[in-house]
Design a protein around this motif. Structure first.
Motif, PDB file in Angstrom:
ATOM      1  N   ASP A  63     -17.702  22.512 -30.263  1.00 55.75           N
ATOM      2  CA  ASP A  63     -16.769  23.569 -30.657  1.00 55.75           C
ATOM      3  C   ASP A  63     -16.870  23.789 -32.167  1.00 55.75           C
ATOM      4  N   TYR A  64     -17.327  24.958 -32.541  1.00 55.66           N
ATOM      5  CA  TYR A  64     -17.527  25.274 -33.958  1.00 55.66           C
ATOM      6  C   TYR A  64     -16.504  26.281 -34.481  1.00 55.66           C
ATOM      7  N   ARG A  65     -15.343  26.347 -33.803  1.00 57.39           N
ATOM      8  CA  ARG A  65     -14.372  27.369 -34.184  1.00 57.39           C
ATOM      9  C   ARG A  65     -13.916  27.227 -35.635  1.00 57.39           C
ATOM     10  N   TRP A  66     -13.761  25.969 -36.122  1.00 57.52           N
ATOM     11  CA  TRP A  66     -13.266  25.795 -37.491  1.00 57.52           C
ATOM     12  C   TRP A  66     -14.310  26.228 -38.506  1.00 57.52           C
ATOM     13  N   TRP A  67     -15.582  26.012 -38.195  1.00 59.03           N
ATOM     14  CA  TRP A  67     -16.642  26.506 -39.067  1.00 59.03           C
ATOM     15  C   TRP A  67     -16.684  28.030 -39.053  1.00 59.03           C
ATOM     16  N   ILE A  68     -16.459  28.609 -37.879  1.00 60.83           N
ATOM     17  CA  ILE A  68     -16.442  30.071 -37.772  1.00 60.83           C
ATOM     18  C   ILE A  68     -15.254  30.641 -38.535  1.00 60.83           C
ATOM     19  N   LEU A  69     -14.103  29.974 -38.447  1.00 57.47           N
ATOM     20  CA  LEU A  69     -12.929  30.433 -39.189  1.00 57.47           C
ATOM     21  C   LEU A  69     -13.158  30.343 -40.693  1.00 57.47           C
ATOM     22  N   LEU A  70     -13.872  29.303 -41.137  1.00 54.86           N
ATOM     23  CA  LEU A  70     -14.232  29.221 -42.557  1.00 54.86           C
ATOM     24  C   LEU A  70     -15.149  30.385 -42.943  1.00 54.86           C
TER      25      LEU A  70
END
Length: 282
Positions: free
Chosen positions: A173-180
C-alpha cells in the motif's frame, strides 16, 4: 482623517449581516450540490424499512437512482456534460466494487436481479454522487483553480491513486507516498470560488480532505442503512474504522483531479472555438 475613514468602513452590524448572507448563500449551494447524494440516502432509508414484494432492495435502489438521474437532467439541475462525467465515474466505481467485493473487502449480502459477481449495479451511483457534487459545486460557485500543475504532473498522481486500490494486496500500500506526491504537486494550487460576487479561495488539498471527511461520515450512515457491509459488521453495525478516511481522501483526489482536468479541457476547447469564430467573422 480618522472620521473620514470611519464613515467609509462598514459597521459591525453590516459586516455581520454580510457574513450571515455569505454563509447562507454558500450553504444553500453546497446543499443543492449534494442533492444526488441526499436522494441516495433517502432511498437507502426508505428501502431499509419498506419492502416491495417481488422487488429486491438493490433492484429498487437501482431503479430509484435511474429515475433520480433522469429527473435531475430533465429539470436542468444537471447538465449533459455533468451527466457524462457522472457516467464515467459510475463505471470507475463499478470496476473498483467488482474488485473489492471479489477480494472480500466488503459485501452486498442481499439477493437481487441486478447483481454482477456479487455487486449490485446501483453501487456505481454512490461514486457517481460524489462526482455529481464536485461538478455541481464547480458550476454553482463558479469555481476555478489557480496555480494548477501541468497535466503530466496531475494525471499520473490521479492514476496512481486509483491503481493503488487494486495493487496494494500484491505490491504493498503506497497511499501515503501518493499523498506526499499530491502535496508536492498541488501545494500551491488554490480553489477559487465565488460567494455573492466575491471571490474567495482555499487550498485544493484542504478541499480534498474536507470532502473526504464528509464522505467518511456519509459512509457510516450508508452502512447503518445496509448499503454494503464490511466483514467486521456482519454481527452488527458499528462505526467504520477511521483509517477509511485516507481511502476516501485518495478517492476524492482521483475524482477531483479528473473533473478539474476535464473542466480545463472543456474551457480550452470553448476558447479555441470562440477564437476561430472571431477569425471567421473578421
Amino acid at each position: 482623517m480618522s472620521a473620514s475613514k470611519a464613515s467609509h468602513s462598514p459597521s459591525s452590524p453590516s459586516r455581520l449581516r454580510n457574513g450571515v448572507l455569505d454563509l447562507a448563500f454558500f450553504t444553500y449551494h453546497e446543499a443543492m450540490s449534494c442533492l444526488f447524494a441526499v436522494c441516495i440516502f433517502g432511498l437507502l432509508a426508505v428501502s431499509h424499512v419498506v419492502h416491495i414484494p417481488g422487488l429486491g432492495r438493490y433492484d429498487f435502489l437501482l431503479l430509484g437512482c435511474l429515475i433520480m438521474q433522469v429527473i435531475l437532467y430533465k429539470t436542468g439541475l444537471e447538465t449533459k456534460d455533468e451527466v457524462k462525467v457522472i457516467g464515467v465515474f459510475h463505471l470507475l466505481g463499478l470496476a473498483l466494487e467488482l474488485y473489492k467485493v471479489h477480494m472480500g473487502s466488503w459485501a452486498y449480502p442481499e439477493p437481487a436481479l441486478t447483481k454482477i459477481a456479487g455487486v449490485p449495479l446501483y453501487s456505481g451511483f454512490m461514486y457517481a454522487s460524489v462526482a455529481s457534487y464536485v461538478c455541481q459545486a464547480w458550476r454553482r460557485l463558479d469555481m476555478n483553480l489557480a496555480y494548477y500543475p501541468k497535466w503530466w504532473l496531475a494525471l499520473p498522481v490521479a492514476a496512481a491513486g486509483y491503481l493503488n486500490f487494486f495493487t496494494h494486496p500484491y505490491i504493498g500500500d503506497y497511499r501515503w507516498w501518493i499523498l506526499l506526491a499530491v502535496l508536492a504537486v498541488f501545494w500551491r494550487t488554490q480553489i477559487l470560488f465565488t460567494v455573492r460576487g466575491r471571490v474567495r479561495k482555499m487550498p485544493l488539498v484542504l478541499g480534498f480532505f474536507l470532502v473526504g471527511l464528509f464522505v467518511y461520515f456519509a459512509e457510516n450512515i450508508a452502512t447503518f442503512y445496509g448499503a454494503w457491509q464490511y466483514p467486521d459488521q456482519a454481527r452488527g453495525w458499528h462505526f467504520v474504522h477511521p483509517e477509511k478516511i485516507s481511502s476516501w481522501f485518495m478517492l476524492i483526489i482521483v475524482e477531483g483531479i479528473l473533473v478539474a482536468q476535464l473542466k480545463r479541457v472543456k474551457a480550452n476547447l470553448t476558447h479555441e472555438e470562440a477564437s476561430r469564430g472571431k477569425g471567421i467573422s473578421s
